[in-house]
Design an enzyme around this catalytic site. Structure first.
Site, PDB file in Angstrom:
ATOM      1  N   LYS A 171      -9.225  -2.916  12.236  1.00 32.57           N
ATOM      2  CA  LYS A 171     -10.129  -4.052  12.495  1.00 32.57           C
ATOM      3  C   LYS A 171      -9.612  -4.878  13.674  1.00 32.57           C
ATOM      4  O   LYS A 171      -8.412  -5.159  13.763  1.00 32.57           O
ATOM      5  CB  LYS A 171     -10.197  -4.949  11.263  1.00 32.57           C
ATOM      6  CG  LYS A 171     -10.906  -4.293  10.093  1.00 32.57           C
ATOM      7  CD  LYS A 171     -10.964  -5.219   8.909  1.00 32.57           C
ATOM      8  CE  LYS A 171     -11.636  -4.503   7.756  1.00 32.57           C
ATOM      9  NZ  LYS A 171     -11.499  -5.196   6.493  1.00 32.57           N
ATOM     10  N   ASP A 215      -2.777   9.621  14.721  1.00 29.00           N
ATOM     11  CA  ASP A 215      -4.018  10.395  14.623  1.00 29.00           C
ATOM     12  C   ASP A 215      -5.215   9.453  14.752  1.00 29.00           C
ATOM     13  O   ASP A 215      -6.347   9.865  14.547  1.00 29.00           O
ATOM     14  CB  ASP A 215      -4.091  11.129  13.280  1.00 29.00           C
ATOM     15  CG  ASP A 215      -4.072  10.162  12.106  1.00 29.00           C
ATOM     16  OD1 ASP A 215      -3.390   9.121  12.210  1.00 29.00           O
ATOM     17  OD2 ASP A 215      -4.734  10.433  11.090  1.00 29.00           O
ATOM     18  N   ASP A 226       0.936   2.097  11.086  1.00 25.83           N
ATOM     19  CA  ASP A 226      -0.303   1.607  10.473  1.00 25.83           C
ATOM     20  C   ASP A 226      -1.276   1.258  11.594  1.00 25.83           C
ATOM     21  O   ASP A 226      -0.938   0.488  12.492  1.00 25.83           O
ATOM     22  CB  ASP A 226      -0.009   0.364   9.630  1.00 25.83           C
ATOM     23  CG  ASP A 226       0.877   0.693   8.439  1.00 25.83           C
ATOM     24  OD1 ASP A 226       0.670   1.749   7.817  1.00 25.83           O
ATOM     25  OD2 ASP A 226       1.788  -0.099   8.133  1.00 25.83           O
ATOM     26  N   GLU A 232      14.389   4.828  13.921  1.00 23.11           N
ATOM     27  CA  GLU A 232      13.012   5.121  13.493  1.00 23.11           C
ATOM     28  C   GLU A 232      12.422   3.937  12.729  1.00 23.11           C
ATOM     29  O   GLU A 232      12.999   3.456  11.744  1.00 23.11           O
ATOM     30  CB  GLU A 232      12.965   6.379  12.607  1.00 23.11           C
ATOM     31  CG  GLU A 232      11.529   6.715  12.211  1.00 23.11           C
ATOM     32  CD  GLU A 232      11.345   8.085  11.575  1.00 23.11           C
ATOM     33  OE1 GLU A 232      12.249   8.942  11.708  1.00 23.11           O
ATOM     34  OE2 GLU A 232      10.293   8.290  10.943  1.00 23.11           O
ATOM     35  N   ASP A 282      11.669  -5.039   7.419  1.00 22.75           N
ATOM     36  CA  ASP A 282      10.976  -5.010   8.707  1.00 22.75           C
ATOM     37  C   ASP A 282      11.958  -4.711   9.857  1.00 22.75           C
ATOM     38  O   ASP A 282      12.933  -5.451  10.048  1.00 22.75           O
ATOM     39  CB  ASP A 282      10.326  -6.399   8.886  1.00 22.75           C
ATOM     40  CG  ASP A 282       9.373  -6.469  10.046  1.00 22.75           C
ATOM     41  OD1 ASP A 282       9.623  -5.814  11.074  1.00 22.75           O
ATOM     42  OD2 ASP A 282       8.371  -7.193   9.920  1.00 22.75           O
ATOM     43  N   THR A 313       5.859  14.774   9.812  1.00 20.99           N
ATOM     44  CA  THR A 313       6.015  13.839   8.698  1.00 20.99           C
ATOM     45  C   THR A 313       4.942  14.144   7.655  1.00 20.99           C
ATOM     46  O   THR A 313       4.003  14.889   7.911  1.00 20.99           O
ATOM     47  CB  THR A 313       5.842  12.390   9.174  1.00 20.99           C
ATOM     48  OG1 THR A 313       4.478  12.197   9.530  1.00 20.99           O
ATOM     49  CG2 THR A 313       6.735  12.069  10.343  1.00 20.99           C
ATOM     50  N   ARG A 314       5.096  13.551   6.490  1.00 16.92           N
ATOM     51  CA  ARG A 314       4.127  13.789   5.418  1.00 16.92           C
ATOM     52  C   ARG A 314       2.751  13.259   5.828  1.00 16.92           C
ATOM     53  O   ARG A 314       1.732  13.905   5.644  1.00 16.92           O
ATOM     54  CB  ARG A 314       4.583  13.084   4.134  1.00 16.92           C
ATOM     55  CG  ARG A 314       3.886  13.555   2.878  1.00 16.92           C
ATOM     56  CD  ARG A 314       4.768  13.275   1.703  1.00 16.92           C
ATOM     57  NE  ARG A 314       5.027  11.849   1.575  1.00 16.92           N
ATOM     58  CZ  ARG A 314       4.350  11.038   0.759  1.00 16.92           C
ATOM     59  NH1 ARG A 314       3.386  11.498   0.020  1.00 16.92           N
ATOM     60  NH2 ARG A 314       4.641   9.765   0.682  1.00 16.92           N
ATOM     61  N   TYR A 315       2.783  12.093   6.454  1.00 15.77           N
ATOM     62  CA  TYR A 315       1.537  11.480   6.901  1.00 15.77           C
ATOM     63  C   TYR A 315       0.842  12.403   7.909  1.00 15.77           C
ATOM     64  O   TYR A 315      -0.363  12.612   7.868  1.00 15.77           O
ATOM     65  CB  TYR A 315       1.842  10.121   7.540  1.00 15.77           C
ATOM     66  CG  TYR A 315       0.608   9.354   7.871  1.00 15.77           C
ATOM     67  CD1 TYR A 315       0.029   8.497   6.945  1.00 15.77           C
ATOM     68  CD2 TYR A 315      -0.010   9.515   9.099  1.00 15.77           C
ATOM     69  CE1 TYR A 315      -1.132   7.810   7.246  1.00 15.77           C
ATOM     70  CE2 TYR A 315      -1.166   8.839   9.411  1.00 15.77           C
ATOM     71  CZ  TYR A 315      -1.718   7.981   8.479  1.00 15.77           C
ATOM     72  OH  TYR A 315      -2.874   7.313   8.779  1.00 15.77           O
TER      73      TYR A 315
HETATM   74  C1  LIG Z   1       1.214   5.110   8.057  1.00 15.01           C
HETATM   75  S1  LIG Z   1       2.835   5.001   7.479  1.00 15.01           S
HETATM   76  C2  LIG Z   1       3.631   6.383   8.306  1.00 15.01           C
HETATM   77  C3  LIG Z   1       4.942   6.747   7.686  1.00 15.01           C
HETATM   78  C4  LIG Z   1       5.739   7.849   8.395  1.00 15.01           C
HETATM   79  N1  LIG Z   1       6.136   7.442   9.737  1.00 15.01           N
HETATM   80  C5  LIG Z   1       4.982   9.148   8.419  1.00 15.01           C
HETATM   81  O1  LIG Z   1       4.553   9.555   9.522  1.00 15.01           O
HETATM   82  O2  LIG Z   1       4.799   9.769   7.357  1.00 15.01           O
HETATM   83  C6  LIG Z   1       3.490   3.602   8.399  1.00 15.01           C
HETATM   84  C7  LIG Z   1       4.768   3.051   7.811  1.00 15.01           C
HETATM   85  O3  LIG Z   1       5.306   2.052   8.661  1.00 15.01           O
HETATM   86  C8  LIG Z   1       5.910   1.067   7.844  1.00 15.01           C
HETATM   87  N2  LIG Z   1       6.019  -0.163   8.651  1.00 15.01           N
HETATM   88  C9  LIG Z   1       5.006  -0.925   9.114  1.00 15.01           C
HETATM   89  N3  LIG Z   1       5.484  -1.961   9.825  1.00 15.01           N
HETATM   90  C10 LIG Z   1       6.833  -1.848   9.812  1.00 15.01           C
HETATM   91  C11 LIG Z   1       7.890  -2.622  10.359  1.00 15.01           C
HETATM   92  N4  LIG Z   1       7.643  -3.741  11.068  1.00 15.01           N
HETATM   93  N5  LIG Z   1       9.162  -2.224  10.153  1.00 15.01           N
HETATM   94  C12 LIG Z   1       9.420  -1.108   9.440  1.00 15.01           C
HETATM   95  N6  LIG Z   1       8.458  -0.331   8.891  1.00 15.01           N
HETATM   96  C13 LIG Z   1       7.185  -0.694   9.076  1.00 15.01           C
HETATM   97  C14 LIG Z   1       4.979   0.950   6.644  1.00 15.01           C
HETATM   98  O4  LIG Z   1       5.621   0.414   5.504  1.00 15.01           O
HETATM   99  C15 LIG Z   1       4.568   2.414   6.438  1.00 15.01           C
HETATM  100  O5  LIG Z   1       5.390   3.065   5.505  1.00 15.01           O
END
Ligand SMILES: C[S@@+](CC[C@H](N)C(=O)[O-])C[C@H]1O[C@@H](n2cnc3c(N)ncnc32)[C@H](O)[C@@H]1O
Length: 246
Positions: free
Chosen positions: A148, A180, A144, A70, A122, A218-220
């Site tokens: 933009k 979403d 994320d 994940e 990462d 997920t929380r998000y």
């Molecule tokens: C919008 S949040 C969603 C978190 C979770 N998946 C949820 O649905 O609640 C996106 C997450 O992806 C992580 N993220 C972004 N790029 C990443 C990468 N290259 N490797 C690991 N995590 C990453 C960010 O730090 C962030 O916590």
């Protein structure tokens, strides 16, 4: 959890060669951690942390039925619950956001979950250490969106990462993407379906609006449900043809 800046993160990972090549633009830390959470980072994380220079065999010495991966687990709700539901499957979760890592560690510890390994950076740093066709499932949940246009190149679903995911997934392995953000959904569909190694498993119109049976919110996602309905995109890695090298 997006950072609206063009400057890549300058913290710990950025000093390594890999991180310099692959800048991470998200947040690494929120509020200061409570001492108990900080203690989990200091003492528990090192016992289950993935070393990108290590090997998969060292990571999971016991034989496991499958390996799921994940990216960006956020607070780790999905990862911890899937791992509890499937103790015979190994999980690797990646998340550079320290507060999220601490939340996951807390859930793993309190439920004595032992089949999860964590990389607090990462996810792309781990691609090289994982052998071809080593993963059964790959989750990218509510990535994320980088809305933009000038930031689209930061989106996790992109041709380069899809090449890595295609190499890592076994034949028939699953790639699950949820979002979403409808522009991201269109983006993900376009890029995954343009890739020769993936096919979409949707059978009926509207399939993508319904989460798979074993879905864990997920929380998000719970927050997102108050706004646009999320899309749940499930893809299958096509069978390698002879000569593909797997
Ligand atoms: C919008 S949040 C969603 C978190 C979770 N998946 C949820 O649905 O609640 C996106 C997450 O992806 C992580 N993220 C972004 N790029 C990443 C990468 N290259 N490797 C690991 N995590 C990453 C960010 O730090 C962030 O916590």
């Amino acid at each position: 959890m997006t950072a609206d800046s063009d400057a890549p993160d300058k913290e710990k990972g950025a000093s390594s060669q890999a991180a310099a090549r692959l800048p991470f633009y998200g947040r690494r830390q929120g509020h200061k951690l409570r001492p108990a959470r900080q203690d989990l980072i200091d003492t528990y994380l090192p016992t289950i942390r993935v070393d990108p220079r290590g090997s998969l065999v060292d990571l999971f010495p016991d034989r496991l039925k499958e390996l799921w991966f994940e990216v960006g687990f956020g607070g780790g709700e999905h990862l911890a619950q899937q791992a509890r539901a499937h103790p015979d499957i190994g999980f690797i979760g990646c998340e550079p956001f320290k507060n999220g890592v601490a939340s996951l560690l807390s859930a793993l510890k309190s439920h004595d979950v032992r089949n999860v390994r964590v990389y607090d950076d990462d996810a792309r740093h781990l691609f090289a250490m994982l052998p071809e066709a080593s993963l059964d499932r790959f989750f990218v949940l509510f990535p994320d969106p980088w809305p933009k246009t000038r930031h689209h190149k930061r989106r996790f679903i992109n041709p380069e990462n899809l090449n890595h995911i295609a190499r890592l997934l076994k034949d028939g392995g699953a790639l699950r993407v949820a979002s979403d953000h409808m522009d991201y959904v269109r983006w993900a569909l376009f890029h995954v379906l343009s890739h020769p190694d993936f096919e979409w498993t949707a059978r009926r119109p509207g399939d993508w609006r319904t989460p798979p049976a074993d879905w864990i919110a997920t929380r998000y996602e719970e927050k997102a449900l108050a706004g646009d309905r999320p899309a749940y995109l499930c893809f299958r890695r096509r069978r390698r043809s002879l000569g593909d090298g797997a």
